[in-house]
Design a protein around this motif. Sequence first.
Motif, mmCIF file in Angstrom:
data_model
loop_
_atom_site.group_PDB
_atom_site.id
_atom_site.type_symbol
_atom_site.label_atom_id
_atom_site.label_comp_id
_atom_site.label_asym_id
_atom_site.label_seq_id
_atom_site.Cartn_x
_atom_site.Cartn_y
_atom_site.Cartn_z
ATOM 1 N N THR A 90 0.799 -1.089 0.018
ATOM 2 C CA THR A 90 0.068 0.028 0.015
ATOM 3 C C THR A 90 0.889 1.360 -0.037
ATOM 4 O OG1 THR A 90 -0.116 0.188 2.435
ATOM 5 C CG2 THR A 90 -1.579 -1.334 1.327
ATOM 6 N N SER A 92 1.172 3.270 2.109
ATOM 7 C CA SER A 92 1.846 3.812 3.480
ATOM 8 C C SER A 92 2.958 2.559 3.837
ATOM 9 C CB SER A 92 0.717 3.849 4.657
ATOM 10 O OG SER A 92 0.223 2.529 5.051
ATOM 11 N N ARG A 140 -6.092 5.217 -7.169
ATOM 12 C CA ARG A 140 -6.116 6.039 -5.742
ATOM 13 C C ARG A 140 -7.338 5.686 -4.998
ATOM 14 N NH1 ARG A 140 -5.697 10.560 -7.864
ATOM 15 N NH2 ARG A 140 -3.502 10.682 -8.552
ATOM 16 N N GLU A 143 -6.686 2.176 -3.631
ATOM 17 C CA GLU A 143 -5.850 2.239 -2.463
ATOM 18 C C GLU A 143 -6.047 2.712 -1.052
ATOM 19 O OE1 GLU A 143 -2.499 4.257 -4.387
ATOM 20 O OE2 GLU A 143 -1.866 2.474 -5.766
ATOM 21 N N GLU A 144 -6.854 3.822 -1.265
ATOM 22 C CA GLU A 144 -7.292 4.507 -0.004
ATOM 23 C C GLU A 144 -8.606 3.733 0.531
ATOM 24 O OE1 GLU A 144 -8.708 8.330 -1.369
ATOM 25 O OE2 GLU A 144 -6.669 9.106 -1.756
ATOM 26 N N GLU A 147 -6.473 0.979 2.494
ATOM 27 C CA GLU A 147 -5.631 1.686 3.639
ATOM 28 C C GLU A 147 -6.802 1.810 4.815
ATOM 29 O OE1 GLU A 147 -2.689 2.433 3.724
ATOM 30 O OE2 GLU A 147 -1.446 3.247 2.127
ATOM 31 N N HIS A 148 -7.705 2.325 4.449
ATOM 32 C CA HIS A 148 -8.851 2.456 5.434
ATOM 33 C C HIS A 148 -9.130 1.384 6.090
ATOM 34 C CE1 HIS A 148 -12.055 4.643 7.671
ATOM 35 N NE2 HIS A 148 -12.860 3.674 7.229
#
Length: 381
Positions: A90, A92, A140, A143-144, A147-148
């Motif tokens: 990811t 991050s 994007r 991916e977000e 991540e969440h």
Amino acid sequence: MDFVCTQAGRPVTALTRRDVARALLAVPSGVALVALPDLRRAMMSAGNPLSRPFWESAKATLRSIESGVATVGDVQRWIESTGTEPILMTPSYFVWPEENERGPVAAEMFARLVAFLEERVVSGEIDPDVLAAGDPEARRAYEELQEHWLSTPLPDGRVPGLAVSDEQDEELFSAWDEEEAFALSELRRIIAGLPRQPDLPADELEAAAVRLRALLALPGYPANVLRACAGFEEQPMPDDDRDLWLTVAAGIVGPVSDLLENGDLLEEFVDLDGEIGMEDATLAHLHAIQCADWLAGVAALARLGPGVLASPERIARLIAESEDIDVDEQDGDDLGATEGLFAPVVSLWGYLGIVDEDDVLTPLGWWGLPKALERAWSPAE
């Protein structure tokens, strides 16, 4: 079709783009290309046609693999574009373990995320066709979304990303413990087999302890590194000279803590263009030395006895020629890398009196090095 359903563990009506993509990648690309038209017709006949963009992307990817121009990243990006494949790494920098290396927690969390993404595809929140087209905004958002999910607690309170990382840490620590336990048993066997056991040079130890106490009270290098190695930043120094000396010597083998000095600012560690200070570089070298290299080097010095050259270059050669560990044939670059790792070690040894000013092993070093390794590798009480 039977192969795809068996691979996915689902009936044809429930197959997803990810299921089909994984099955296509499980066979040689040429075989998959030949089977692709029949597979597509069978899916349509079963009422689960998927979409034209998916089939076109599958053909393009398989052709790229067959022609030898596809990279691992290209293939990974394609399977992620199915809309239900978790991103391998990811933004991050959370990284999923390889499939054959996932523990029970990682396997569970990966399956949970796949199910979550499948729900988002059904609801229309994720559009795989847009992902397959390479739309940057869709990527994007994809991916977000992941991540969440990775940072959001589950109903049982576990945070998926942290749970996976904790499991990996436990596996890593367990592997280190096993490696140290094996190295410790080999060290004891080797030392017990020496024709003459080293005696404690009491006068040398007392003089070295006096110098060491004075050094450890000073600011800067090397005192700050030795304090960090021994853990004296968080606990008082022992009063007993033998205990003090062995604690510091063992800390060089296995540093107890990181450098914690007032001068170390956070900006220094996040500035990737800045130069690494001597203290941080030294600790990085110490952490990078494997148990097998410590075992081979110290075992060789123990057999040779005091008076032998213990320079970084000599230690690298002793490790390369060791019969105590399995060492593949090494070239000059390998020897140079090992020599570089042991350069700060020999420098620190000089402050403890393990080697003299000419990097020659002293009687104190002959007596103390095996005991330092034994202390570093023994389980904490």
